[in-house]
Write an enzyme that holds these catalytic residues in place. Structure first.
Site, PDB file in Angstrom:
ATOM      1  N   TYR B 105      -8.943  -2.014 -19.810  1.00 40.89           N
ATOM      2  CA  TYR B 105      -9.399  -0.922 -20.673  1.00 40.89           C
ATOM      3  C   TYR B 105      -8.733  -0.962 -22.049  1.00 40.89           C
ATOM      4  CZ  TYR B 105     -12.469   1.600 -17.515  1.00 40.89           C
ATOM      5  OH  TYR B 105     -13.521   1.967 -16.726  1.00 40.89           O
ATOM      6  N   GLU B 200       3.667  -5.202   9.521  1.00 43.77           N
ATOM      7  CA  GLU B 200       2.380  -5.151   8.826  1.00 43.77           C
ATOM      8  C   GLU B 200       1.917  -3.726   8.511  1.00 43.77           C
ATOM      9  OE1 GLU B 200      -0.596  -7.027  11.272  1.00 43.77           O
ATOM     10  OE2 GLU B 200      -2.230  -5.981  10.288  1.00 43.77           O
ATOM     11  N   ASP B 252      -0.045  -7.529  13.824  1.00 44.62           N
ATOM     12  CA  ASP B 252      -1.006  -7.446  14.918  1.00 44.62           C
ATOM     13  C   ASP B 252      -1.221  -8.844  15.488  1.00 44.62           C
ATOM     14  OD1 ASP B 252      -1.394  -4.748  14.548  1.00 44.62           O
ATOM     15  OD2 ASP B 252      -3.287  -4.958  13.456  1.00 44.62           O
TER      16      ASP B 252
END
Lengths: 363, 363
Positions: B105, B200, B252
């Site tokens: 921007y 995680e 996981d």
């Protein structure tokens, strides 16, 4: 501050424990009376959700439903409900917390309780919220942490046990303090700030900290990381109701930004069964459509989805006030939207040096 | 510690400023010599990305490309490149930070620089990283904050300026300290911990803090909120390389968990142009397929996408070691996966009380 604040936290904890015990006693009595146990609760089907003009939030109507265990089809959900209540009681008793996902997997370790998926276990937790009129956070069941807070606010931890009574000043970490379980359950002790500025995005929050908005405008800063978590909404409410601070909300100038502001102000239909999550006096102060025009911000075109959403919220009872209607019309007429970061086109610190003071002045 | 550590941070900052100045001087000289300015940099097309067995990460090969300004088609990207370098230099000089989106921007406020979208501006920032062999974080350009850290680690802030020299102990907030700009740029002073456990998910991180894993196992705890941000990867590397702490990674038990661990260990192909983001000696210690079988964890079936992904990484040079190959084969054979939270089925604290000590013992 303040005995009232300190007692509020303790009161909530004790009230939750009492409710859970009462639920257990009720069921126990029913069994002793040789009844198949049952409970009554408010229905949360969409035709029983109404907007309350006085509370300025959605509430549940008078219709109730009965959850019972009288036939084979009902025994399974009723048992799941009781197990979930037992699990919540254990969490509160042992001063442990849990996530929605951990509750789901904990049930999978129990013979005959198993949920078919997390949706079912989440639904059961909502049932428990309705039955007890208590948010799951008060039962130490939390969603993923989201958002952060920064500013001259002293808090006193009540959780985890090893931190109980420890004080903290929230200017001590320039990256902000996460709105996690310990922050959410802490006592808000005192502050020199005279306002709270809530920002939708962590990038702009970092900008505000970096440019010392907390000092220049004597403000506590909160970033919600998009739609605010219920924990964030509770903290914002407490800063407003218990500490008497006005709340100003900055979001992107688009329908999702409007929605984020409104979730803080009047909550959502899915939380119609709960009180204590809304801050009806909070003000959405930008980015307005008016601002986009006034500051000639770089824009993006509204998408089809944006347009649809704007038209929906124009008819939503929460957006009935003049300001909302005016700004929704401007966005629709422009066909454009602008993000908070769009102010960077005017200089990296323009939003802090020029826009924010003008906006606060104009209120 | 710590002279070396302190100097490392300062050195990086000065090196970045020097590189940016040299780039400017080079262009300036070319113009003075009446040349159309140009720069050379390594090509980052996929056929120039190779896995380096010694560094244990992807690196760019010898092929170079030339960015020049000699014809009309090239002037625009070259100007964007120079503007971005100037903007980075301003950030470093003024000790301000920015996000990728704010850079985009900010450019929109400049006549004739405008990017067609953020993808283009991000690409230009990567060009600058390649040209200078410097991660954008060293140029004070940050992505969204992600992840948190907790444990007995003392840090000294170097940013923002008002916090320079201020010390902090990272046990002071039980919700953890966000891995934000201030944490990332701080000096790591000293620690009593003898290991780092990287998790995680924030839910399991909260569990570990709540159950005092940091005390029981003398560990610093980090949660990465999924794929670790580059900031998190830098912090993990510094804890390993500069403070000599072993790193243990818990994810996981599924292909995405393996990927998260590997991004910490050996990085990714898209960062082949950078050093200092990887920790080759970090160990992935769970959830293994072996664990799923041994602890009889509740599982979900592998999806088609999971299977495809597992087969891909089986042939990936980063996963060549025996452990990875063995575990990938077990997952493929089982056709199942299990999340960290699956341990909740054995009791909310089983993962901390039983699994973790057994796992650390077995190493």
């Amino acid at each position: 501050m303040t005995d009232s604040v300190i007692n509020e936290t303790e009161r909530r904890r004790e009230a939750t424990e009492t409710s859970l015990k009462q639920l257990g006693s009720l069921i126990y009595e029913q069994i002793q009376n040789r009844e198949f146990p049952w409970i009554m609760m408010q229905s949360r089907s969409s035709d029983n959700i109404n907007y309350d003009d006085e509370l300025r939030q959605f509430i549940l109507g008078d219709r109730t439903v009965r959850r019972h265990s009288r036939n084979v089809r009902n025994i399974r959900p009723f048992t799941q409900f009781l197990w979930t209540a037992w699990f919540a009681r254990e969490l509160v008793r042992l001063k442990k917390t849990s996530t929605l996902r951990e509750v789901y997997y904990s049930a999978r370790g129990q013979r005959d309780i198993e949920f078919t998926g997390q949706t079912e276990s989440d639904y059961t937790i909502t049932d428990l919220e309705v039955a007890l009129n208590t948010p799951r956070e008060s039962m130490n069941i939390y969603p993923k942490d989201r958002g952060a807070i920064f500013g001259d606010l002293n808090i006193e931890y009540t959780f985890p046990p090893a931190y109980e009574g420890r004080m903290k000043n929230l200017t001590d970490n320039p990256d902000g303090a996460p709105i996690g379980r310990s922050l959410t359950s802490s006592k808000l002790v005192d502050t020199t700030a005279d306002k709270v500025i809530v920002i939708e995005k962590d990038a702009m929050f970092s900008r505000f900290v970096e440019e010392k908005v907390h000092e220049k405008h004597n403000a506590i800063l909160i970033q919600t990381e998009g739609i605010p978590s219920r924990s964030a909404r509770m903290v914002i409410r407490r800063l407003n109701k218990d500490m008497g601070l006005p709340i100003y909300i900055f979001t992107d100038g688009d329908p999702w930004g409007l929605h984020i502001a409104m979730v803080i102000i009047s909550g959502s239909a899915v939380a119609a069964h709960l009180r204590g999550l809304t801050t009806p006096d909070a003000k959405w102060i930008g980015v307005w459509g008016t601002d986009v025009l006034k500051y000639k911000l770089p824009t993006e075109n509204l998408t089809e989805q944006d347009l649809k959403r704007l038209k929906e919220i124009k008819d939503d009872p929460r957006y009935v006030d003049e300001l909302w209607q005016r700004e929704i019309d401007i966005f629709l007429k422009m066909g454009k939207k602008a993000e908070l970061e769009a102010f960077s086109a005017l200089g990296l610190t323009y939003i802090v040096d020029e826009y924010l003071p003008e906006k606060l002045e104009s209120l």
